[in-house]
Design an enzyme around this catalytic site. Structure first.
Site, PDB file in Angstrom:
ATOM      1  N   LYS A 180       0.867  -1.181   0.000  1.00 38.40           N
ATOM      2  CA  LYS A 180       0.000   0.000   0.000  1.00 38.40           C
ATOM      3  C   LYS A 180       0.903   1.231   0.000  1.00 38.40           C
ATOM      4  CE  LYS A 180      -4.199   1.530  -0.088  1.00 38.40           C
ATOM      5  NZ  LYS A 180      -5.120   1.176  -1.175  1.00 38.40           N
ATOM      6  N   SER A 377      -8.286   0.070  -5.062  1.00 35.75           N
ATOM      7  CA  SER A 377      -8.646   0.374  -3.686  1.00 35.75           C
ATOM      8  C   SER A 377     -10.152   0.629  -3.545  1.00 35.75           C
ATOM      9  CB  SER A 377      -7.817   1.556  -3.186  1.00 35.75           C
ATOM     10  OG  SER A 377      -7.666   1.501  -1.793  1.00 35.75           O
TER      11      SER A 377
END
Length: 556
Positions: A180, A377
Site C-alpha cells: 500500500k 482500492s
C-alpha cells in the site's frame, strides 16, 4: 400506443426526405468514391458524447473527424459491404487513447481488412501510443516533414517527503500492507523497492504489447522490433529507412497517391464518409422502430472517491454516484447496468456508500463492472458489488488496503511567524490537529482503525469473490495487478472490451441485442487533482491507490 402516430409521422418524413433526395443521389452515384477519409484525434470515446445544444463559441470540428469507436464501426461495416469501395484513408492527428480503446480500434481495422478492403494511414507526427494504430494499416504514410516519436515507455515515481520536510510539513500515516504505497508520495524521501517493482511489471507488459504490435504489423522479428524502438525517435527519412513507414507523402498529394482523379489544376480530395453516403441511392436510415431498443444504463465512477456531492468529472462524489445508480435502478427501460470505473479510490466511507448502492441495484437487474484504465482500492470496493467484474488487459486493478493519517503544518507555521497552542480535554481530542503529529496514545488508536478497516475490506471482498479472508489477504496488502494478472488472481472475472461488456450485460438481462440504446449517468472522466488528493488523504480513513505518484508515459 400513443407513440404510434408520432412514429408513423417521423418515418413518413424520413421516407419523404429519402425520396426527394433520390434523383440527386442517383446522379452522384456515378461518381461514388472508392476511397473514404476518416480523421482520428483526441481520446475517441467508445460511444458518441451527448451533443450540447445552443452551444456558442465552440471549436469547429474538422471534417471526417470520427466521433466514437461505435460510429466508426458502423461506417466500416457499410463500406465493407460495398464492392466499389477499395479502402479507407486514416489521418491521425493528436490521437491519445488508452490501451483498451487502442486495441478496440485495431480490432475494427482488422475486421475491415478481413473483408478484403485496404487501410492506408497517414500522419504528420505520432508518438509511442499512437504508432500501433498508424502501423496497423496496409500502407503507412508520413508527411515528409513528419516525425515518429517511437521510444518505448518510461515510468516516473514521485515522492515528496523530503520536499515537505524542507518547508516544515510532515506527513503522519499508518498503512496496512507493504504494497500500500500511496502514503509514500508524502512520507518517503526516495522511491521504495516495492513501488519500483510494481512499476517494472506494468512497464514490462506494455512494452511487450508494443513489441508484438510492431513485429506483426511491420513484419519484423521481436529482436528487430526492440532494436527499432531503441533507435527512436525518428525523422521522416529515418522512419522510412527503418521500415516504420512505407512512404513520405504531403497531405495535398494523398488523393493522387491513392489514384483518385482530379479536376484540372486541382489536387484530388479524398471524400469523407458523409460525401460517400450522398452517393448511395438508399443510404442507411435510422427508421423509428415501434418496438424500442433495449436500454443499457452506464454509471460512471470516475476520479477520486469523495463524500458528498458535486465534483463531477474530477471526483466521484458518493452522493452523486449513488443518485445515478438509483436512477439507473428505477428506470424500467434500463434492462442492465454497466458500472464504468475509472478511479484510484479515496474515502472509505464514500466507497462503502457506493458499494451498498451497487448491491441494491444488482438485486433488481444485472450490474457488470468494467475498467479500462484504473480500478484500485476504493474503486475496486465499488466494483465488487457487481455481478461480474470485467477489465481491459492492462488496466490497473486491486490495491486492496488502507491508510490513515494527517499532515502536520506546525513547523511551517513557526517559520511563517505563526504560533499556535493546542489545548485539549480528552486523550484523542487533538487527533486531527495539523499543529502537531500523533501522540503514542493517538498512534495506537490510529493503528486500531487501520487494522479494523483492513479486516472489513478483506471481508467484503472475500464475500463478493467467494473466497476466504486469508485467500484475499494473500492478494491484498495493497498489491496492484494488471487486468490479466488480476484475472489470474481471481479479482477479475473476464478480460474484454467495452462493447463486449455491454452486450454481455444485456445477455444477462435476457434481452440479447447488438442494437441497443445506451444512457450514461454520472460525471465524465477527467484528470486527478494532487491538491484534492492531499486534502482527501487527511481524512480519517482512506482506500486509495496514488496514481499521482506514477507517471507511465512516452518520452518525447
Amino acid at each position: 400506443m400513443l407513440r404510434l402516430p408520432f412514429l408513423l409521422l417521423a418515418n413518413l418524413l424520413l421516407g419523404l426526405r429519402l425520396l426527394l433526395g433520390l434523383p440527386f443521389r442517383l446522379m452522384a452515384a456515378r461518381k461514388r468514391p472508392t476511397w473514404i477519409r476518416f480523421r482520428l484525434s483526441g481520446e475517441l470515446p467508445y460511444r458518441p458524447r451527448p451533443v450540447q445544444r445552443l452551444r456558442f463559441g465552440g471549436a469547429t470540428v474538422e471534417p471526417a473527424t470520427v466521433t466514437s469507436l461505435e460510429a466508426l464501426g458502423r461506417a466500416l461495416k457499410v463500406l465493407a459491404a460495398d464492392p466499389k469501395v477499395e479502402g479507407i484513408l486514416l489521418e491521425l492527428e493528436g490521437l491519445a487513447i488508452p490501451d483498451a480503446r487502442r486495441e478496440a480500434l485495431r480490432a475494427l481495422l482488422s475486421d475491415f481488412q478481413a473483408a478484403g478492403k485496404r487501410v492506408v494511414s497517414w500522419a504528420v507526427m505520432v508518438d509511442t501510443d499512437a504508432y500501433p494504430v498508424l502501423g496497423a494499416a496496409d500502407e503507412v504514410l508520413l508527411a515528409p516533414m513528419g516525425r515518429v516519436e517511437l521510444v518505448g515507455y518510461a515510468a516516473e515515481a514521485t515522492v515528496l517527503g523530503e520536499a515537505f520536510s524542507r518547508v516544515g510539513i510532515h506527513a503522519h500515516f499508518a498503512r496496512r500492507g507493504d504494497y500500500k504505497t500511496a502514503p509514500e508520495l508524502f512520507t518517503d524521501g526516495k522511491v521504495s523497492d516495492i513501488q519500483r517493482q510494481t512499476l517494472e511489471s506494468f512497464l514490462d507488459e506494455r512494452y511487450a504489447v508494443l513489441v508484438e504490435a510492431i513485429s506483426s504489423d511491420r513484419g519484423k522479428t521481436p529482436e528487430e522490433a526492440r532494436a527499432i524502438i531503441d533507435s527512436g525517435p525518428y525523422s521522416a527519412k529515418r522512419a522510412l529507412e527503418a521500415g516504420l513507414v512505407d512512404g513520405l507523402v504531403h497531405e495535398a498529394d494523398l488523393g493522387a497517391h491513392l489514384g483518385l482523379e482530379a479536376k484540372k489544376d486541382e489536387e484530388p480530395p479524398v471524400p469523407t464518409y458523409d460525401a460517400y453516403l450522398a452517393t448511395l441511392a438508399f443510404p442507411p436510415v435510422k427508421w423509428r422502430q415501434l418496438r424500442r431498443k433495449p436500454r443499457l444504463a452506464v454509471v460512471d465512477v470516475a476520479g477520486i472517491i469523495i463524500p458528498g456531492s458535486g465534483g463531477a468529472g474530477r471526483f466521484a462524489a458518493a452522493d452523486s454516484v449513488v443518485k445515478a445508480l438509483r436512477k439507473a435502478g428505477r428506470d424500467p427501460r434500463a434492462k442492465a447496468v454497466v458500472l464504468a470505473i475509472g478511479s484510484p479510490g479515496g474515502s472509505a466511507l464514500a466507497s462503502e456508500q457506493i458499494l451498498e448502492a451497487v448491491k441494491r441495484v444488482a438485486k433488481q437487474k444485472p450490474v457488470i463492472a468494467y475498467v479500462d484504465q484504473i480500478c484500485a482500492s476504493g474503486g475496486y470496493m465499488a466494483a465488487i458489488g457487481a455481478k461480474e467484474i470485467w477489465s481491459a488487459p492492462h488496466a490497473v486493478v486491486g490495491s486492496i488496503g488502507i491508510f490513515v493519517g494527517k499532515f502536520e503544518y506546525g513547523e511551517l507555521l513557526e517559520k511563517l511567524g505563526i504560533h499556535r497552542t493546542t489545548l485539549a480535554r480528552g486523550e484523542n481530542a487533538a487527533f486531527f490537529s495539523s499543529s502537531r503529529g500523533f501522540t503514542p496514545h493517538e498512534r495506537a488508536a490510529l493503528e486500531r482503525e487501520v487494522e479494523e478497516g483492513y479486516q472489513s475490506f478483506l471481508e467484503l471482498v472475500a464475500q463478493a469473490r467467494g473466497r476466504t479472508k486469508e485467500e484475499i489477504h494473500q492478494r491484498a496488502e495493497g498489491r496492484v495487478y494488471s487486468g490479466l494478472r488480476a484475472k489470474e488472481a481471481g479479482l477479475v472475472d473476464r478480460i474484454g472490451g467495452f462493447e463486449e461488456v455491454c452486450r454481455h450485460a444485456l445477455d444477462e438481462a435476457r434481452v440479447p441485442s447488438d442494437d441497443f440504446e445506451l444512457v450514461r449517468y454520472g460525471g465524465a472522466r477527467a484528470k486527478l487533482s494532487l491538491l484534492k488528493l492531499l486534502m482527501g488523504a487527511a481524512h480519517p480513513t482512506t482506500y486509495a491507490f496514488c496514481a499521482t505518484a506514477w507517471s507511465l508515459q512516452r518520452r518525447r
